[in-house]
Design an enzyme around this catalytic site. Sequence first.
Site, PDB file in Angstrom:
ATOM      1  N   ASP A  68       0.877  -1.151  -0.056  1.00 18.34           N
ATOM      2  CA  ASP A  68      -0.151   0.456   0.086  1.00 18.34           C
ATOM      3  C   ASP A  68       0.892   1.428  -0.334  1.00 18.34           C
ATOM      4  OD1 ASP A  68      -3.047   0.631   0.416  1.00 18.34           O
ATOM      5  OD2 ASP A  68      -2.275   1.757   2.254  1.00 18.34           O
ATOM      6  N   GLU A 107       2.242   0.017  -5.141  1.00 21.44           N
ATOM      7  CA  GLU A 107       0.705   0.525  -4.846  1.00 21.44           C
ATOM      8  C   GLU A 107       1.905   1.796  -5.441  1.00 21.44           C
ATOM      9  OE1 GLU A 107      -3.571   2.776  -3.856  1.00 21.44           O
ATOM     10  OE2 GLU A 107      -1.925   2.733  -2.714  1.00 21.44           O
TER      11      GLU A 107
HETATM   12  O1  TEU Z   1      -4.718   3.667  -1.522  1.00 23.12           O
HETATM   13  C1  TEU Z   1      -3.846   4.976  -1.733  1.00 23.12           C
HETATM   14  C2  TEU Z   1      -4.809   5.986  -3.334  1.00 23.12           C
HETATM   15  O2  TEU Z   1      -3.783   6.565  -3.707  1.00 23.12           O
HETATM   16  C3  TEU Z   1      -6.101   6.019  -3.191  1.00 23.12           C
HETATM   17  O3  TEU Z   1      -6.286   5.706  -1.472  1.00 23.12           O
HETATM   18  C4  TEU Z   1      -6.311   7.465  -3.697  1.00 23.12           C
HETATM   19  O4  TEU Z   1      -5.279   8.457  -2.039  1.00 23.12           O
HETATM   20  C5  TEU Z   1      -7.118   7.427  -3.333  1.00 23.12           C
HETATM   21  O5  TEU Z   1      -7.807   7.222  -4.192  1.00 23.12           O
HETATM   22  C6  TEU Z   1      -7.359   9.253  -4.470  1.00 23.12           C
HETATM   23  O6  TEU Z   1      -8.549   9.620  -4.790  1.00 23.12           O
HETATM   24  C7  TEU Z   1      -4.563   2.581  -0.706  1.00 23.12           C
HETATM   25  C8  TEU Z   1      -5.580   1.979  -0.592  1.00 23.12           C
HETATM   26  O7  TEU Z   1      -5.515   1.300  -1.504  1.00 23.12           O
HETATM   27  C9  TEU Z   1      -6.890   3.112  -0.035  1.00 23.12           C
HETATM   28  O8  TEU Z   1      -7.626   1.725   0.239  1.00 23.12           O
HETATM   29  C10 TEU Z   1      -6.594   3.204   1.219  1.00 23.12           C
HETATM   30  O9  TEU Z   1      -7.686   3.982   1.323  1.00 23.12           O
HETATM   31  C11 TEU Z   1      -5.410   4.151   1.043  1.00 23.12           C
HETATM   32  O10 TEU Z   1      -4.065   3.419   0.478  1.00 23.12           O
HETATM   33  C12 TEU Z   1      -4.849   4.321   2.727  1.00 23.12           C
HETATM   34  O11 TEU Z   1      -3.954   2.511   3.717  1.00 23.12           O
END
Ligand code: TEU
Length: 555
Positions: free
Chosen positions: A200, A254
Amino acid sequence: PPGAAWWKEAVVYQVYPRSFNDTNGDGIGDLNGITAKLDYLKTLGVDVIWLSPHFDSPNADNGYDIRDYRKVMAEFGSMDDFDRMLAEMKKRGMRLIIDLVVNHSSDEHQWFVESRKSKDNPYRDYYIWRDGKDGGAPNNYPSFFGGSAWEKDEATGQYYLHYFARKQPDLNWENPKVRNEVYDTMRFWLDKGVSGFRMDVIPFISKQNGLSDLPADKLAHPEFVYANGPRVHDYLQEMNREVLSRYDTMTVGEAFGVTFEQAPLFTDARRKELNMIFHFDIVRLDRDGWRKKDWTLPQLKAAYAQIDRTGGTHGWNTSFLTNHDNPRSVSHFGDDSPEWRAVSAKALATMMLTQRGTPFLYQGDELGMTNYPFRGIEDYNDVEVKGQWHDFVESGKVPAEEYLSHLRQTSRDNARTPMQWSAAPNGGFTSGKPWLAVNPNYTRINAASQVEDAGSVYHHYRRLMEVRRQTPALIHGEFRDLDPANPKVFAYTRTLDDKRYLVLINFTRETVVYGLPEGLKIAATVLDNGAAQQPVQPGAASVSLQPWQATIYEL
Ligand code: TEU
């Protein structure tokens, strides 16, 4: 082929456990629910399951806020359930990767509970604490979930950093104790038999020296600063040395905030960091934050070509069209009207599974599940929406109707509605009250009916995975876009040694007569998505492409 590896050949299926399958009637999916559906996934052709966070969590962000990294979330079951699920996967020759969420923890994690107590607590340096400045936050960093990325804590009067929700304090990776805790946690799960991690927001773990203010032009997209800390690659190389290199793993980062130029720094195998990353360039092609913009096929193709180039000789890519943070792929890139939904979902499947990169399929996409018909703000659950509503709508900056009209298309909740297993109440997801409403179209779109129907989206995915598995050129072969400027047709070849395949996808509702460039001639049809009206004769140099036709040919 050179550079072959199981994780390049695998197809990955993402399970968002909260919305997958509920076996105890509490309205929340569980691990036993996953175990119960392993045969379904095996038949589909899935090799690896990526499980979104299954750890103990107060669920401020559906498990992306972890309270205990070695405990299973009570709503999802027990460690015994986890062990049984993993054993059942192994029995079927499937692997499991889990979500490593270590940029931040929950504020209810024992480390943070200690850390906030006093400035000299032994856990103080597990997180990032600073004094305020001029009566406010230490700098102007915004949080992705609204407001400042700093929260003042009463116990000591200092502020802690949180790139996401207040309940997600960022860990301090400068502290070697934090890094060792993370590595220990990774070993704990690897020793249990998991095969790797989806990491993440992993580029965010190294914070900028001095934490100075963002310049005005960076405020709307702070991810490009957050992802560029000075030590991110040191940490990933250390993690690789200490942990990953000692196991047979698959890793995918990610890469929010990582540009095409920087991507190889994470994925070039010679650097020994990660196997692959998720680029944001396709799923965010038509986005500016919560705003939806128009997109064109040439833009989409350009993103694919760029991503393929960044993989290069020494790296490897992912191929995906959605996940739990994005709208449904058929609603996003296809046509989810009743007439075109199934065929366009199949066309997208063909595109996704014939890229050079490991495909990551998100639960429900194999059925062509669609976005949810949201009405008002009360229909949303996402913590991100609540923060944005406060920042943009309640502040008076954006009219509610304008925000909502974009949100219907961009909201993360579109992908989080429960799996549609059957035409039974709640789509067969739960016998209780689902935590998030089931899409009312479950009576028409569900797994039970598609498994029975050889012409369904489900069976097209299944056939595609089979063809991919048997065709090394579709996995490893060189990718070439034959016609980047064509606004209607995506035409590309995949070539390995003397094997050459052509993929043609019509992105419109019209018939398009497509003449093959460069004197190419079709030898045979490998797989069509059901749209083609008559077989192409061997030697053909042009094809009459039906609406949303997607066909793989051998040249
Ligand atoms: O996602 C990070 C992320 O890139 C998205 O949440 C982004 O910030 C958002 O969609 C922008 O509109 C990861 C996870 O995949 C997400 O589900 C989490 O909420 C986030 O990190 C925090 O852990």
